[in-house]
Design a protein around this motif. Structure first.
Motif, PDB file in Angstrom:
ATOM      1  N   ILE A  42      20.216 -35.910 -16.391  1.00 41.48           N
ATOM      2  CA  ILE A  42      20.766 -35.071 -15.324  1.00 41.48           C
ATOM      3  C   ILE A  42      22.207 -34.668 -15.614  1.00 41.48           C
ATOM      4  CG2 ILE A  42      21.452 -34.969 -12.904  1.00 41.48           C
ATOM      5  CD1 ILE A  42      19.123 -36.693 -12.171  1.00 41.48           C
ATOM      6  N   GLY A  43      23.047 -35.643 -15.893  1.00 42.68           N
ATOM      7  CA  GLY A  43      24.453 -35.349 -16.136  1.00 42.68           C
ATOM      8  C   GLY A  43      24.667 -34.426 -17.310  1.00 42.68           C
ATOM      9  N   ASN A  44      23.974 -34.693 -18.416  1.00 40.21           N
ATOM     10  CA  ASN A  44      24.123 -33.878 -19.615  1.00 40.21           C
ATOM     11  C   ASN A  44      23.617 -32.452 -19.405  1.00 40.21           C
ATOM     12  OD1 ASN A  44      24.678 -33.683 -22.607  1.00 40.21           O
ATOM     13  ND2 ASN A  44      22.484 -33.212 -22.607  1.00 40.21           N
ATOM     14  N   GLN A  45      22.488 -32.319 -18.687  1.00 38.24           N
ATOM     15  CA  GLN A  45      21.929 -30.992 -18.424  1.00 38.24           C
ATOM     16  C   GLN A  45      22.894 -30.136 -17.608  1.00 38.24           C
ATOM     17  OE1 GLN A  45      19.469 -30.042 -20.436  1.00 38.24           O
ATOM     18  NE2 GLN A  45      17.835 -29.712 -18.923  1.00 38.24           N
ATOM     19  N   VAL A  46      23.464 -30.717 -16.574  1.00 37.13           N
ATOM     20  CA  VAL A  46      24.373 -29.965 -15.703  1.00 37.13           C
ATOM     21  C   VAL A  46      25.683 -29.648 -16.431  1.00 37.13           C
ATOM     22  CG1 VAL A  46      25.749 -30.079 -13.583  1.00 37.13           C
ATOM     23  CG2 VAL A  46      23.347 -30.804 -13.576  1.00 37.13           C
ATOM     24  N   GLU A  47      26.176 -30.592 -17.205  1.00 40.80           N
ATOM     25  CA  GLU A  47      27.405 -30.353 -17.967  1.00 40.80           C
ATOM     26  C   GLU A  47      27.213 -29.202 -18.951  1.00 40.80           C
ATOM     27  OE1 GLU A  47      30.515 -32.701 -20.981  1.00 40.80           O
ATOM     28  OE2 GLU A  47      28.775 -33.745 -20.140  1.00 40.80           O
ATOM     29  N   THR A  48      26.080 -29.222 -19.671  1.00 38.92           N
ATOM     30  CA  THR A  48      25.768 -28.144 -20.619  1.00 38.92           C
ATOM     31  C   THR A  48      25.607 -26.814 -19.896  1.00 38.92           C
ATOM     32  OG1 THR A  48      24.642 -29.734 -22.067  1.00 38.92           O
ATOM     33  CG2 THR A  48      24.161 -27.403 -22.414  1.00 38.92           C
ATOM     34  N   LEU A  49      24.988 -26.852 -18.727  1.00 40.13           N
ATOM     35  CA  LEU A  49      24.795 -25.643 -17.932  1.00 40.13           C
ATOM     36  C   LEU A  49      26.134 -25.020 -17.561  1.00 40.13           C
ATOM     37  CD1 LEU A  49      22.871 -23.834 -16.121  1.00 40.13           C
ATOM     38  CD2 LEU A  49      23.410 -25.447 -14.275  1.00 40.13           C
ATOM     39  N   PHE A  50      27.047 -25.816 -17.044  1.00 39.28           N
ATOM     40  CA  PHE A  50      28.336 -25.303 -16.586  1.00 39.28           C
ATOM     41  C   PHE A  50      29.207 -24.795 -17.735  1.00 39.28           C
ATOM     42  CE2 PHE A  50      28.314 -28.032 -12.456  1.00 39.28           C
ATOM     43  CZ  PHE A  50      27.453 -27.106 -11.876  1.00 39.28           C
ATOM     44  N   ASP A  51      28.886 -25.207 -18.956  1.00 39.64           N
ATOM     45  CA  ASP A  51      29.622 -24.732 -20.125  1.00 39.64           C
ATOM     46  C   ASP A  51      29.075 -23.420 -20.664  1.00 39.64           C
ATOM     47  OD1 ASP A  51      31.437 -26.810 -20.151  1.00 39.64           O
ATOM     48  OD2 ASP A  51      30.284 -28.044 -21.554  1.00 39.64           O
ATOM     49  N   ASN A  52      28.003 -22.921 -20.061  1.00 38.35           N
ATOM     50  CA  ASN A  52      27.347 -21.719 -20.576  1.00 38.35           C
ATOM     51  C   ASN A  52      27.131 -20.734 -19.433  1.00 38.35           C
ATOM     52  OD1 ASN A  52      25.691 -19.788 -21.792  1.00 38.35           O
ATOM     53  ND2 ASN A  52      24.534 -21.313 -22.971  1.00 38.35           N
ATOM     54  N   SER A  53      28.118 -19.915 -19.155  1.00 34.20           N
ATOM     55  CA  SER A  53      28.055 -18.996 -18.010  1.00 34.20           C
ATOM     56  C   SER A  53      26.960 -17.951 -18.175  1.00 34.20           C
ATOM     57  CB  SER A  53      29.413 -18.312 -17.812  1.00 34.20           C
ATOM     58  OG  SER A  53      29.795 -17.592 -18.975  1.00 34.20           O
ATOM     59  N   SER A  54      26.692 -17.502 -19.406  1.00 40.43           N
ATOM     60  CA  SER A  54      25.650 -16.488 -19.601  1.00 40.43           C
ATOM     61  C   SER A  54      24.270 -17.068 -19.303  1.00 40.43           C
ATOM     62  CB  SER A  54      25.700 -15.950 -21.037  1.00 40.43           C
ATOM     63  OG  SER A  54      25.456 -16.971 -21.983  1.00 40.43           O
ATOM     64  N   PHE A  55      24.054 -18.340 -19.672  1.00 42.44           N
ATOM     65  CA  PHE A  55      22.778 -19.000 -19.369  1.00 42.44           C
ATOM     66  C   PHE A  55      22.633 -19.194 -17.869  1.00 42.44           C
ATOM     67  CE2 PHE A  55      20.279 -23.166 -19.355  1.00 42.44           C
ATOM     68  CZ  PHE A  55      19.053 -22.526 -19.476  1.00 42.44           C
ATOM     69  N   MET A  56      23.724 -19.574 -17.205  1.00 45.71           N
ATOM     70  CA  MET A  56      23.704 -19.722 -15.747  1.00 45.71           C
ATOM     71  C   MET A  56      23.306 -18.411 -15.084  1.00 45.71           C
ATOM     72  SD  MET A  56      26.984 -22.042 -14.603  1.00 45.71           S
ATOM     73  CE  MET A  56      26.488 -21.916 -12.868  1.00 45.71           C
ATOM     74  N   ASN A  57      23.912 -17.333 -15.524  1.00 44.88           N
ATOM     75  CA  ASN A  57      23.616 -16.038 -14.907  1.00 44.88           C
ATOM     76  C   ASN A  57      22.170 -15.626 -15.159  1.00 44.88           C
ATOM     77  OD1 ASN A  57      24.753 -13.677 -13.451  1.00 44.88           O
ATOM     78  ND2 ASN A  57      24.160 -12.598 -15.313  1.00 44.88           N
ATOM     79  N   GLU A  58      21.670 -15.910 -16.361  1.00 45.71           N
ATOM     80  CA  GLU A  58      20.287 -15.581 -16.699  1.00 45.71           C
ATOM     81  C   GLU A  58      19.309 -16.330 -15.787  1.00 45.71           C
ATOM     82  OE1 GLU A  58      17.197 -16.294 -20.434  1.00 45.71           O
ATOM     83  OE2 GLU A  58      19.361 -16.220 -20.822  1.00 45.71           O
ATOM     84  N   LEU A  59      19.572 -17.614 -15.574  1.00 51.04           N
ATOM     85  CA  LEU A  59      18.690 -18.419 -14.731  1.00 51.04           C
ATOM     86  C   LEU A  59      18.667 -17.912 -13.294  1.00 51.04           C
ATOM     87  CD1 LEU A  59      19.436 -22.112 -15.834  1.00 51.04           C
ATOM     88  CD2 LEU A  59      17.339 -20.837 -16.218  1.00 51.04           C
ATOM     89  N   ARG A  60      19.850 -17.686 -12.728  1.00 55.70           N
ATOM     90  CA  ARG A  60      19.894 -17.315 -11.321  1.00 55.70           C
ATOM     91  C   ARG A  60      19.352 -15.912 -11.087  1.00 55.70           C
ATOM     92  NH1 ARG A  60      24.432 -14.815  -9.099  1.00 55.70           N
ATOM     93  NH2 ARG A  60      25.890 -13.961 -10.620  1.00 55.70           N
ATOM     94  N   VAL A  61      19.577 -14.993 -12.012  1.00 52.87           N
ATOM     95  CA  VAL A  61      19.031 -13.637 -11.872  1.00 52.87           C
ATOM     96  C   VAL A  61      17.516 -13.657 -12.001  1.00 52.87           C
ATOM     97  CG1 VAL A  61      18.913 -11.346 -12.922  1.00 52.87           C
ATOM     98  CG2 VAL A  61      21.132 -12.451 -12.601  1.00 52.87           C
TER      99      VAL A  61
END
Length: 277
Positions: A232-251
């Motif tokens: 859990i911790g590693n997944q969220v940390e990696t997520l927050f370090d990748n804004s383009s991936f975050m935007n892709e997921l939420r869109v």
């Protein structure tokens, strides 16, 4: 139409009497309906095998499918995506009163317009909300929630603990991600609170579930974590370090959910045709 909380069902021994059997979520591998699971759910069985949890008393075993040919009768209807999120309790009280008085004429005034038809929100707080409890559940069902809270405890990336309801509704509009463990079933209201507020849905892996709308496409519409909470911790940390991936997921999640609203009439017609055959 079976509205049990999860992929499990209390009525499988009756499939012989039905032409078709609809549930909001089913096993992708329907052979699972031929099996017994500790605690009557696939995830409670997992925690029994992984951590040796003991539940007393155990619930009565659910019936299994009598004839494997009946498995093809089990189909997907629609899930909790069609609802009002976040839920404002006072509006429900008002709605019940107005319905009794006006027979539904003023119901539209009690609920806000679905935000999915507006612009996708863009929350800026790089925190993952983990405000949920585990008390009130059977031990084997609440185990995952308790385990996840232990995993995120003390991690500054996560927001946990109880806060007032109004503050909660404000916070989910601000956070970048929301952790949504299983409840009585796999699909929860928090899943759609996350998507409708532009947050990333972080959730135990859902590859075993077939549902509609399917906002559970691994690393496409949500961020999966292991059922034991180990990453859990590693997944969220990696997520927050990748804004383009975050935007892709939420869109992707937003568009998948939005498109489903336009297909609801079509879904109803397919179900009605099944009943006619």
């Amino acid at each position: 139409m079976d509205d049990n909380d999860g992929t499990e069902s209390h009525y499988l021994d009756l499939l012989g009497y039905f032409k078709v059997y609809y549930k909001k979520q089913v096993f992708l591998n329907k052979d699972n309906y031929l099996l017994d699971f500790y605690g009557n759910r696939i995830f409670t069985d997992y925690y029994r095998q992984k951590f040796g949890i003991n539940e007393e008393p155990l619930p009565k075993k659910l019936p299994k499918v009598i004839n494997s040919d009946y498995l093809k009768k089990i189909k997907v209807s629609w899930n909790l995506a069609f609802g009002q999120y976040p839920v404002l309790k006072h509006r429900h009280y008002i709605a019940k009163f107005l319905f009794k008085m006006t027979k539904g004429e003023w119901m539209d005034n009690c609920f806000s317009r679905n935000p999915i038809f507006g612009q996708i929100p863009s929350p800026g707080l790089l925190k993952c909300q983990a405000r949920f409890g585990y008390k009130g559940y059977r031990e084997s069902i609440g185990y995952q929630r308790k385990l996840f809270l232990e995993k995120v405890s003390g991690n500054p990336q996560f927001l946990s603990g109880r806060i007032p309801f109004r503050e909660y509704n404000k916070e989910i509009k601000e956070v970048g991600a929301i952790l949504s463990p299983f409840g009585w079933g796999e699909i929860c209201y928090r899943d759609f609170e996350a998507i409708l507020n532009g947050a990333i849905l972080v959730k135990p892996n859902m590859d075993h579930v077939e549902t509609w709308p399917n906002v559970y496409l691994t690393n496409q519409t949500y961020l999966p974590v292991e059922w034991d909470g180990s990453n859990i911790g590693n997944q969220v940390e990696t997520l927050f370090d990748n804004s383009s991936f975050m935007n892709e997921l939420r869109v992707n999640a937003w568009e998948t959910l939005k498109n489903s609203y336009f297909k609801m009439d079509e879904k109803i017609m397919v179900i009605l045709e099944d009943f006619k055959q």
